[in-house]
Scaffold this motif. Structure first.
Motif, mmCIF file in Angstrom:
data_model
loop_
_atom_site.group_PDB
_atom_site.id
_atom_site.type_symbol
_atom_site.label_atom_id
_atom_site.label_comp_id
_atom_site.label_asym_id
_atom_site.label_seq_id
_atom_site.Cartn_x
_atom_site.Cartn_y
_atom_site.Cartn_z
ATOM 1 N N LEU A 38 0.819 -1.216 0.000
ATOM 2 C CA LEU A 38 0.000 0.000 0.000
ATOM 3 C C LEU A 38 0.849 1.260 0.000
ATOM 4 O O LEU A 38 0.505 2.258 -0.636
ATOM 5 C CB LEU A 38 -0.943 0.009 1.204
ATOM 6 N N TRP A 67 -9.280 -6.348 5.619
ATOM 7 C CA TRP A 67 -9.179 -5.491 4.445
ATOM 8 C C TRP A 67 -9.296 -4.046 4.893
ATOM 9 O O TRP A 67 -9.888 -3.749 5.936
ATOM 10 C CB TRP A 67 -10.302 -5.793 3.443
ATOM 11 N N CYS A 68 -8.762 -3.140 4.124
ATOM 12 C CA CYS A 68 -9.037 -1.723 4.402
ATOM 13 C C CYS A 68 -10.228 -1.303 3.548
ATOM 14 O O CYS A 68 -10.405 -1.769 2.418
ATOM 15 C CB CYS A 68 -7.822 -0.852 4.161
ATOM 16 N N TYR A 71 -10.138 5.002 1.600
ATOM 17 C CA TYR A 71 -8.808 5.541 1.361
ATOM 18 C C TYR A 71 -8.130 5.907 2.681
ATOM 19 O O TYR A 71 -6.934 5.664 2.869
ATOM 20 C CB TYR A 71 -8.882 6.774 0.460
ATOM 21 N N CYS A 74 -7.084 2.720 4.421
ATOM 22 C CA CYS A 74 -5.920 2.141 3.742
ATOM 23 C C CYS A 74 -4.662 2.946 4.026
ATOM 24 O O CYS A 74 -3.567 2.380 4.152
ATOM 25 C CB CYS A 74 -6.167 2.064 2.241
ATOM 26 N N ARG A 77 -3.497 1.961 7.371
ATOM 27 C CA ARG A 77 -2.948 0.607 7.272
ATOM 28 C C ARG A 77 -1.548 0.627 6.654
ATOM 29 O O ARG A 77 -0.693 -0.191 6.999
ATOM 30 C CB ARG A 77 -3.892 -0.245 6.422
ATOM 31 N N SER A 78 -1.315 1.569 5.744
ATOM 32 C CA SER A 78 -0.022 1.646 5.065
ATOM 33 C C SER A 78 1.105 2.040 6.007
ATOM 34 O O SER A 78 2.287 1.917 5.649
ATOM 35 C CB SER A 78 -0.089 2.647 3.904
ATOM 36 N N GLY A 83 0.506 -3.044 5.580
ATOM 37 C CA GLY A 83 0.462 -2.191 4.395
ATOM 38 C C GLY A 83 1.831 -1.725 3.952
ATOM 39 O O GLY A 83 1.952 -0.954 3.008
ATOM 40 N N GLY A 130 -4.055 -5.275 1.534
ATOM 41 C CA GLY A 130 -5.392 -4.993 2.059
ATOM 42 C C GLY A 130 -6.539 -5.450 1.195
ATOM 43 O O GLY A 130 -7.669 -4.988 1.364
ATOM 44 N N SER A 131 -6.285 -6.391 0.254
ATOM 45 C CA SER A 131 -7.326 -6.755 -0.714
ATOM 46 C C SER A 131 -7.412 -8.249 -0.984
ATOM 47 O O SER A 131 -8.001 -8.651 -1.978
ATOM 48 C CB SER A 131 -7.050 -6.044 -2.043
ATOM 49 N N PHE A 151 -2.717 0.162 -5.033
ATOM 50 C CA PHE A 151 -3.598 -1.001 -4.953
ATOM 51 C C PHE A 151 -3.110 -2.022 -5.986
ATOM 52 O O PHE A 151 -3.556 -2.034 -7.136
ATOM 53 C CB PHE A 151 -5.044 -0.597 -5.201
#
Length: 372
Positions: A38, A67-68, A71, A74, A77-78, A83, A130-131, A151
């Motif tokens: 991420l 998952w995030c 935005y 995420c 998370r990064s 991430g 995250g996906s 992503f």
């Protein structure tokens, strides 16, 4: 105010030794494929090489971690190891000891714990997209005034498999076996990409799936409220998953009007051709309804196997030394059922539907962990 609770947990039967595990960072793939976490850092995996009878046999475990969902989520998370790879090395012991249960159970290198797979090559594929390795957005996504996100889950999946296939072809020769496992978001990774991974591997390699607790159902919860449906639909669109080449084409054709369905295991399951052994609790989420889960799994199983249990847990057995040896359904332990399935091709379809939460006496482990 901090909330404390006691949660039953499994303690390793043998002291863990992670000295033989080494980190592989996919640095070149960031440049050649754009296969970035991420935050733009390279993805990677921990690996322990096999020996003896396991020298040409492999297990890859896809780490879970949810998952995030926006935005902003995420971006937060990064800044963590879910991430970014910046702290992968510093968090080695923590990851291999605890994440998804760590490299215990079916990933253990101790023969008394794991007599069937202890000396196989083992890969713990780290999770930083995250996906569930399914996002696919070409350019960086700008958040706020200067922060950027990437992503690139599908590219990470491809880079991981390419790196492993190169390693498999070196030294001891081509692999003969590959078990593709994972839990939670990693379990969903198995459901989504198992057939794709099968197509990547040479036909001479036996490939099977071992997804654990990746069944997040498209259904109202016990209060009649929708949860996973709008969440999955949103994530699917936000992360450009429609462009992921590893999504099942049959599923996408069936759900062409609402392709987000193909980011959920229950809709992908009927299309999965590669043999799998599904491991899942009826009660690993308050939003899962037991009868609907059993119906979906049993209708899709065919020649596949499944081990459904009543323990209130999430990722609580496959990666735990004690848990995977002692959990029993229909008179068969989890370890024994997987062994008979893999080595003797015996189909196991066990689900003690009549049991209430934690009614199975083999749910209960020896250890207790305190969660803050």
């Amino acid at each position: 105010m901090k909330l404390w609770m006691l949660r039953l947990g499994f303690l390793p039967l043998v002291a863990a030794d992670f000295g033989n595990w080494s980190l592989v960072l996919l640095e070149e793939a960031v440049q050649t494929r754009g296969a970035a976490c991420l935050d733009g850092s390279p993805a990677g995996y921990w690996i322990e090489h096999g020996w003896g009878s396991g020298a040409k046999r492999w297990i890859i475990h896809f780490q879970g971690g949810g998952w995030c969902i926006s935005y902003e989520d995420c971006l937060a998370r990064s800044k963590t190891s879910l991430g970014s790879s910046l702290n992968f090395t510093a968090e080695k012991s923590k990851t291999l000891e605890y994440s998804d249960g760590g490299v215990h159970g079916y990933l253990s290198n101790q023969p008394e714990v794991n007599p069937d797979f202890y000396n196989w090559n083992k890969v713990f594929a780290l999770y930083c997209d995250g996906s569930s390795r399914n996002s696919e957005v070409e350019g960086p996504v700008v958040v706020g005034q200067k922060e950027v996100l990437y992503f690139r889950g599908h590219r990470i999946l491809m880079a991981t498999m390419e790196s492993l296939m190169e390693t498999m072809g070196q030294g001891t020769g081509l692999a003969t076996d590959l078990i593709v496992g994972g839990c939670s978001a990693g379990g969903l990774t198995v459901w989504l990409h198992l057939d794709y991974i099968r197509r990547l591997m040479p036909s001479s390699v036996r490939v099977v799936g071992l997804p654990q607790c990746g069944l997040f159902m498209d259904q109202p919860d016990y209060q009649g409220l929708e949860y996973f449906t709008p969440l999955y639909a949103h994530i699917f669109d936000m992360m450009g998953m429609i462009r992921s080449p590893s999504l099942d084409p049959g599923c996408l054709d069936k759900y062409s009007e609402e392709p987000w369905h193909c980011f959920m295991a229950q809709y992908v399951m009927p299309f999965v051709q590669t043999p799998y052994f599904a491991v899942n609790s009826f009660y690993d989420s308050e939003r899962n309804l037991k009868d609907i889960m059993v119906k979906n799994v049993s209708q899709s199983a065919g020649s596949h196997s499944y081990f459904l249990y009543s323990c209130v847990s999430h990722c609580g057995y496959l990666n735990h030394d004690d848990g995977w040896r002692r959990l029993v359904v229909n008179g068969q332990s989890l370890r024994g059922a997987i062994s008979a399935w893999y080595f003797h091709e015996r189909i196991f379809q066990g689900a003690q539907v009549q049991e209430m939460p934690d009614e199975n006496p083999t749910c209960h482990p020896y250890g207790i962990e305190i969660v803050v």
